[in-house]
Write an enzyme that holds these catalytic residues in place. Structure first.
Site, PDB file in Angstrom:
ATOM      1  CG  ASP A 172      -1.868   0.882   1.401  1.00 27.62           C
ATOM      2  OD1 ASP A 172      -1.760   2.459   0.949  1.00 27.62           O
ATOM      3  OD2 ASP A 172      -3.110   0.610   1.342  1.00 27.62           O
ATOM      4  CG  PHE A 199     -11.315  -0.503   3.722  1.00 32.34           C
ATOM      5  CD1 PHE A 199     -12.047  -1.777   3.705  1.00 32.34           C
ATOM      6  CD2 PHE A 199     -10.039   0.694   4.431  1.00 32.34           C
ATOM      7  CE1 PHE A 199     -11.267  -1.904   5.231  1.00 32.34           C
ATOM      8  CE2 PHE A 199      -9.451  -0.096   5.304  1.00 32.34           C
ATOM      9  CZ  PHE A 199     -10.172  -1.668   5.791  1.00 32.34           C
TER      10      PHE A 199
END
Ligand code: PRP
Length: 180
Positions: free
Chosen positions: A103, A152
């Site tokens: 990420d 998400f």
């Protein structure tokens, strides 16, 4: 049937299994004649790690590390912390780091610095997911199974507040779940 907290399935069990096979074949080619130390970065990579090493023909040593960066939040803090360390030395060894997701890149940067600093002979990174839009440091896996957008996601090892890890697929979590 999809979990009621999820909006939609992003990657099915079958799609994941196919990519795991391809990643294992790539690793078998890369590690021909060697026995790397495969390191699972817990907890997120646990499911991917088990499926990946099982799909590989190359013998591997299995090690585990735990690095935490999210805590209970949906956004990476950028400050990873080593919670559990390896049980074996990596000095002079080929290290295969297995991540579930890259990420911000902070966790990977930390692992790379740490394991290369301990004298690993080679350092190869395989990640199930890559979220390049969120990168804060110039890190990249050597092999990435899927590129994902800035959504998400949970399942197949990935959590929100320690939940949803054992879903067999990867799904987009409903916004209402994490904005409660
Ligand atoms: C997640 C994931 C990676 C890291 C990636 O771990 O498993 O290790 O974050 O994020 P970064 O690129 O922004 O550093 P997390 O800290 O959530 O722990 P977990 O694996 O136990 O879920």
């Amino acid at each position: 049937m999809i979990h009621p907290d999820c909006e939609r399935i992003l990657l099915t069990e079958e799609e994941i299994a196919e990519k795991v096979k391809q990643a294992a074949a790539w690793l078998d080619e890369r590690y021909k004649g060697t026995t790397p130390i495969a390191v699972s970065v817990l907890k997120g990579s646990a499911l991917f790690f088990c499926d990946l090493v099982r799909a590989m023909k190359t013998p591997v040593f299995m090690e585990f590390m735990m690095v935490s960066s999210y805590g209970g939040s949906s956004v990476s803090s950028g400050i990873p912390k080593i919670v559990l360390d390896l049980s074996a030395s990596v000095e002079g060894k080929d290290v295969l780091l297995v991540e579930d997701i890259v990420d911000s890149g902070h966790s990977l940067a930390k692992m790379r610095a740490l394991l290369e600093g301990r004298g690993a002979k080679s350092f190869t990174v395989v990640t199930l997911l890559d979220k390049p839009s969120r990168r804060q440091v110039p890190e990249q896996a050597d092999y990435s199974c899927f590129e994902v957008g800035n959504e998400f996601i949970v399942g197949y090892g990935l959590d929100y507040d320690q939940r949803y890890r054992n879903l067999p697929y990867i799904a987009v979590l409903k916004e209402s779940v994490y904005t409660k």
